[in-house]
Design a protein around this motif. Sequence first.
Motif, PDB file in Angstrom:
ATOM      1  N   ALA A 168       0.926  -1.368   0.207  1.00  0.00           N
ATOM      2  CA  ALA A 168       0.154   0.066  -0.110  1.00  0.00           C
ATOM      3  C   ALA A 168       0.829   1.237  -0.051  1.00  0.00           C
ATOM      4  CB  ALA A 168      -1.004   0.032   1.300  1.00  0.00           C
ATOM      5  N   ARG A 169       2.150   1.126   0.542  1.00  0.00           N
ATOM      6  CA  ARG A 169       3.092   2.320   0.747  1.00  0.00           C
ATOM      7  C   ARG A 169       3.914   2.311  -0.592  1.00  0.00           C
ATOM      8  NH1 ARG A 169       3.496   0.892   6.460  1.00  0.00           N
ATOM      9  NH2 ARG A 169       5.185  -0.392   5.977  1.00  0.00           N
ATOM     10  N   GLY A 170       3.789   1.400  -1.474  1.00  0.00           N
ATOM     11  CA  GLY A 170       4.601   1.402  -2.657  1.00  0.00           C
ATOM     12  C   GLY A 170       5.966   0.764  -2.279  1.00  0.00           C
ATOM     13  N   GLU A 171       6.304   0.255  -1.144  1.00  0.00           N
ATOM     14  CA  GLU A 171       7.556  -0.353  -0.812  1.00  0.00           C
ATOM     15  C   GLU A 171       7.867  -1.609  -1.231  1.00  0.00           C
ATOM     16  OE1 GLU A 171       7.208   2.077   3.393  1.00  0.00           O
ATOM     17  OE2 GLU A 171       7.773  -0.119   3.674  1.00  0.00           O
ATOM     18  N   SER A 172       9.182  -2.081  -1.267  1.00  0.00           N
ATOM     19  CA  SER A 172       9.514  -3.076  -1.850  1.00  0.00           C
ATOM     20  C   SER A 172       9.136  -4.320  -0.597  1.00  0.00           C
ATOM     21  CB  SER A 172      11.257  -3.334  -1.913  1.00  0.00           C
ATOM     22  OG  SER A 172      11.342  -4.809  -2.396  1.00  0.00           O
ATOM     23  N   ILE A 173       8.840  -5.535  -1.491  1.00  0.00           N
ATOM     24  CA  ILE A 173       8.374  -6.708  -0.994  1.00  0.00           C
ATOM     25  C   ILE A 173       9.350  -7.942  -1.096  1.00  0.00           C
ATOM     26  CG2 ILE A 173       6.028  -6.144  -0.162  1.00  0.00           C
ATOM     27  CD1 ILE A 173       5.164  -7.994  -2.594  1.00  0.00           C
ATOM     28  N   THR A 174      10.489  -7.593  -2.015  1.00  0.00           N
ATOM     29  CA  THR A 174      11.602  -8.494  -2.347  1.00  0.00           C
ATOM     30  C   THR A 174      11.937  -9.341  -1.093  1.00  0.00           C
ATOM     31  OG1 THR A 174      12.261  -7.246  -4.225  1.00  0.00           O
ATOM     32  CG2 THR A 174      13.633  -9.165  -3.570  1.00  0.00           C
ATOM     33  N   GLY A 175      12.033 -10.581  -1.264  1.00  0.00           N
ATOM     34  CA  GLY A 175      12.434 -11.452  -0.139  1.00  0.00           C
ATOM     35  C   GLY A 175      11.344 -11.839   0.768  1.00  0.00           C
ATOM     36  N   LEU A 176      10.148 -11.157   0.829  1.00  0.00           N
ATOM     37  CA  LEU A 176       9.017 -11.620   1.719  1.00  0.00           C
ATOM     38  C   LEU A 176       8.313 -12.293   1.212  1.00  0.00           C
ATOM     39  CD1 LEU A 176       8.221  -8.036   3.255  1.00  0.00           C
ATOM     40  CD2 LEU A 176       9.637  -9.827   4.059  1.00  0.00           C
ATOM     41  N   VAL A 177       7.979 -12.232   0.178  1.00  0.00           N
ATOM     42  CA  VAL A 177       7.186 -13.430  -0.816  1.00  0.00           C
ATOM     43  C   VAL A 177       7.950 -14.080  -1.733  1.00  0.00           C
ATOM     44  CG1 VAL A 177       4.944 -12.097  -0.256  1.00  0.00           C
ATOM     45  CG2 VAL A 177       6.341 -11.720  -2.488  1.00  0.00           C
ATOM     46  N   PRO A 178       7.762 -15.400  -2.335  1.00  0.00           N
ATOM     47  CA  PRO A 178       8.562 -16.132  -3.170  1.00  0.00           C
ATOM     48  C   PRO A 178       8.336 -14.980  -4.604  1.00  0.00           C
ATOM     49  CG  PRO A 178       6.959 -17.469  -1.997  1.00  0.00           C
ATOM     50  CD  PRO A 178       6.710 -16.106  -1.649  1.00  0.00           C
ATOM     51  N   ALA A 179       9.835 -15.039  -5.159  1.00  0.00           N
ATOM     52  CA  ALA A 179       9.825 -14.410  -6.358  1.00  0.00           C
ATOM     53  C   ALA A 179       8.867 -14.757  -7.481  1.00  0.00           C
ATOM     54  CB  ALA A 179      11.262 -14.547  -7.023  1.00  0.00           C
ATOM     55  N   ALA A 180       8.286 -15.882  -7.662  1.00  0.00           N
ATOM     56  CA  ALA A 180       7.072 -16.247  -8.522  1.00  0.00           C
ATOM     57  C   ALA A 180       5.916 -15.582  -8.203  1.00  0.00           C
ATOM     58  CB  ALA A 180       7.012 -17.659  -8.356  1.00  0.00           C
ATOM     59  N   ILE A 181       5.538 -14.972  -7.101  1.00  0.00           N
ATOM     60  CA  ILE A 181       4.285 -14.431  -7.131  1.00  0.00           C
ATOM     61  C   ILE A 181       4.608 -12.802  -6.554  1.00  0.00           C
ATOM     62  CG2 ILE A 181       3.239 -16.277  -6.385  1.00  0.00           C
ATOM     63  CD1 ILE A 181       3.258 -15.307  -3.386  1.00  0.00           C
ATOM     64  N   GLU A 182       5.729 -12.438  -6.460  1.00  0.00           N
ATOM     65  CA  GLU A 182       5.927 -10.856  -6.087  1.00  0.00           C
ATOM     66  C   GLU A 182       5.179  -9.968  -6.904  1.00  0.00           C
ATOM     67  OE1 GLU A 182       9.651  -7.742  -5.474  1.00  0.00           O
ATOM     68  OE2 GLU A 182      10.077  -9.906  -5.647  1.00  0.00           O
ATOM     69  N   GLU A 183       5.363 -10.006  -8.291  1.00  0.00           N
ATOM     70  CA  GLU A 183       4.555  -9.183  -9.222  1.00  0.00           C
ATOM     71  C   GLU A 183       3.077  -9.260  -9.160  1.00  0.00           C
ATOM     72  OE1 GLU A 183       4.265  -8.446 -13.890  1.00  0.00           O
ATOM     73  OE2 GLU A 183       5.955  -9.222 -13.128  1.00  0.00           O
ATOM     74  N   ASP A 184       2.409 -10.410  -8.686  1.00  0.00           N
ATOM     75  CA  ASP A 184       1.102 -10.652  -8.524  1.00  0.00           C
ATOM     76  C   ASP A 184       0.778  -9.961  -7.221  1.00  0.00           C
ATOM     77  OD1 ASP A 184       0.877 -11.907 -10.907  1.00  0.00           O
ATOM     78  OD2 ASP A 184       1.265 -14.018  -9.856  1.00  0.00           O
ATOM     79  N   VAL A 185       1.361 -10.244  -6.275  1.00  0.00           N
ATOM     80  CA  VAL A 185       1.122  -9.600  -4.711  1.00  0.00           C
ATOM     81  C   VAL A 185       1.205  -8.212  -4.901  1.00  0.00           C
ATOM     82  CG1 VAL A 185       1.686  -9.346  -2.297  1.00  0.00           C
ATOM     83  CG2 VAL A 185       1.692 -11.606  -3.626  1.00  0.00           C
ATOM     84  N   MET A 186       2.113  -7.562  -5.786  1.00  0.00           N
ATOM     85  CA  MET A 186       2.014  -6.073  -5.866  1.00  0.00           C
ATOM     86  C   MET A 186       0.845  -5.437  -6.697  1.00  0.00           C
ATOM     87  SD  MET A 186       4.716  -4.971  -4.225  1.00  0.00           S
ATOM     88  CE  MET A 186       4.966  -3.107  -5.012  1.00  0.00           C
ATOM     89  N   HIS A 187       0.317  -6.427  -7.496  1.00  0.00           N
ATOM     90  CA  HIS A 187      -0.897  -5.768  -8.472  1.00  0.00           C
ATOM     91  C   HIS A 187      -1.893  -5.969  -7.711  1.00  0.00           C
ATOM     92  CE1 HIS A 187      -3.427  -5.133 -11.679  1.00  0.00           C
ATOM     93  NE2 HIS A 187      -3.968  -6.402 -11.409  1.00  0.00           N
ATOM     94  N   ILE A 188      -2.159  -7.185  -7.147  1.00  0.00           N
ATOM     95  CA  ILE A 188      -3.648  -7.554  -6.423  1.00  0.00           C
ATOM     96  C   ILE A 188      -3.819  -6.835  -5.251  1.00  0.00           C
ATOM     97  CG2 ILE A 188      -4.686  -9.586  -5.284  1.00  0.00           C
ATOM     98  CD1 ILE A 188      -3.229 -11.361  -7.139  1.00  0.00           C
ATOM     99  N   TYR A 189      -2.711  -6.582  -4.478  1.00  0.00           N
ATOM    100  CA  TYR A 189      -2.637  -5.910  -3.164  1.00  0.00           C
ATOM    101  C   TYR A 189      -2.530  -4.551  -3.029  1.00  0.00           C
ATOM    102  CZ  TYR A 189      -3.300 -10.398  -0.862  1.00  0.00           C
ATOM    103  OH  TYR A 189      -3.719 -11.806  -0.320  1.00  0.00           O
ATOM    104  N   GLY A 190      -2.354  -4.125  -4.233  1.00  0.00           N
ATOM    105  CA  GLY A 190      -1.846  -2.637  -4.538  1.00  0.00           C
ATOM    106  C   GLY A 190      -3.171  -1.526  -4.289  1.00  0.00           C
ATOM    107  N   HIS A 191      -4.340  -2.143  -4.391  1.00  0.00           N
ATOM    108  CA  HIS A 191      -5.529  -1.347  -3.780  1.00  0.00           C
ATOM    109  C   HIS A 191      -6.123  -1.509  -2.422  1.00  0.00           C
ATOM    110  CE1 HIS A 191      -7.604  -5.114  -4.218  1.00  0.00           C
ATOM    111  NE2 HIS A 191      -8.645  -4.616  -3.713  1.00  0.00           N
ATOM    112  N   VAL A 192      -5.356  -2.203  -1.598  1.00  0.00           N
ATOM    113  CA  VAL A 192      -5.785  -2.267  -0.256  1.00  0.00           C
ATOM    114  C   VAL A 192      -5.049  -1.284   0.488  1.00  0.00           C
ATOM    115  CG1 VAL A 192      -5.808  -3.863   1.807  1.00  0.00           C
ATOM    116  CG2 VAL A 192      -6.056  -4.701  -0.445  1.00  0.00           C
ATOM    117  N   GLY A 193      -5.814  -0.744   1.420  1.00  0.00           N
ATOM    118  CA  GLY A 193      -5.365   0.386   2.309  1.00  0.00           C
ATOM    119  C   GLY A 193      -4.390  -0.147   3.144  1.00  0.00           C
ATOM    120  N   ALA A 194      -3.466   0.594   3.586  1.00  0.00           N
ATOM    121  CA  ALA A 194      -2.619   0.332   4.723  1.00  0.00           C
ATOM    122  C   ALA A 194      -3.204   0.009   6.118  1.00  0.00           C
ATOM    123  CB  ALA A 194      -1.271   1.217   4.617  1.00  0.00           C
TER     124      ALA A 194
END
Length: 200
Positions: A168-194
Amino acid sequence: MRRIGIYGGSFNPIHTGHISLAQHILSAARLDGVWLVVSPQNPLKAGNGSLIDDEVRLRLARKALEGVSGISVSDCEFHMPRPSYMWHTLRHLSETNPDVSFTLIIGADNWLDFDRWYRSRDIIAAYNVIIFPREGYPVDATKLPQGVCLVNTPLFPISSTEIRQKVARGESITGLVPAAIEEDVMHIYGHVGADDAIES
């Protein structure tokens, strides 16, 4: 008979801590596998927008675990009456998999509150339980009932809430989620408020 660990949660989203923990327990407890049971949305909490659609969380979990040996994802609770109680889940799994001995995997925080779980005594009577450490929730291994054990896994200071807030803050999540889903998580959860937060 195969020994399978059942690790339930909303996995909102699944992260590297979930997977590393499952791998440690798989090895330490000498299980034949660990099934991550993705919990469907509790209808009593349907108004909380931070819990992403059931099928999306399931898809992310399956994609995250592709190629990970011994760990798989189960959607069994999606096909059961809601809200989901672990007793019903375990009984359903036992009935549909008579060749498997199931073990419940829970965190120390849940164990300290376990007497409030639906049919908790029946769970302990019918199934083995593995507890993993959680910071701030001490468990005395010498006072655990028969069939319940504490497995000393590392602490994984990662939470799904933290990941959602970072997205939600636009910060990196590299290493927190598997690389295979990092882009998906950024896209899907991008609209969820912090400010939205569901621990998982």
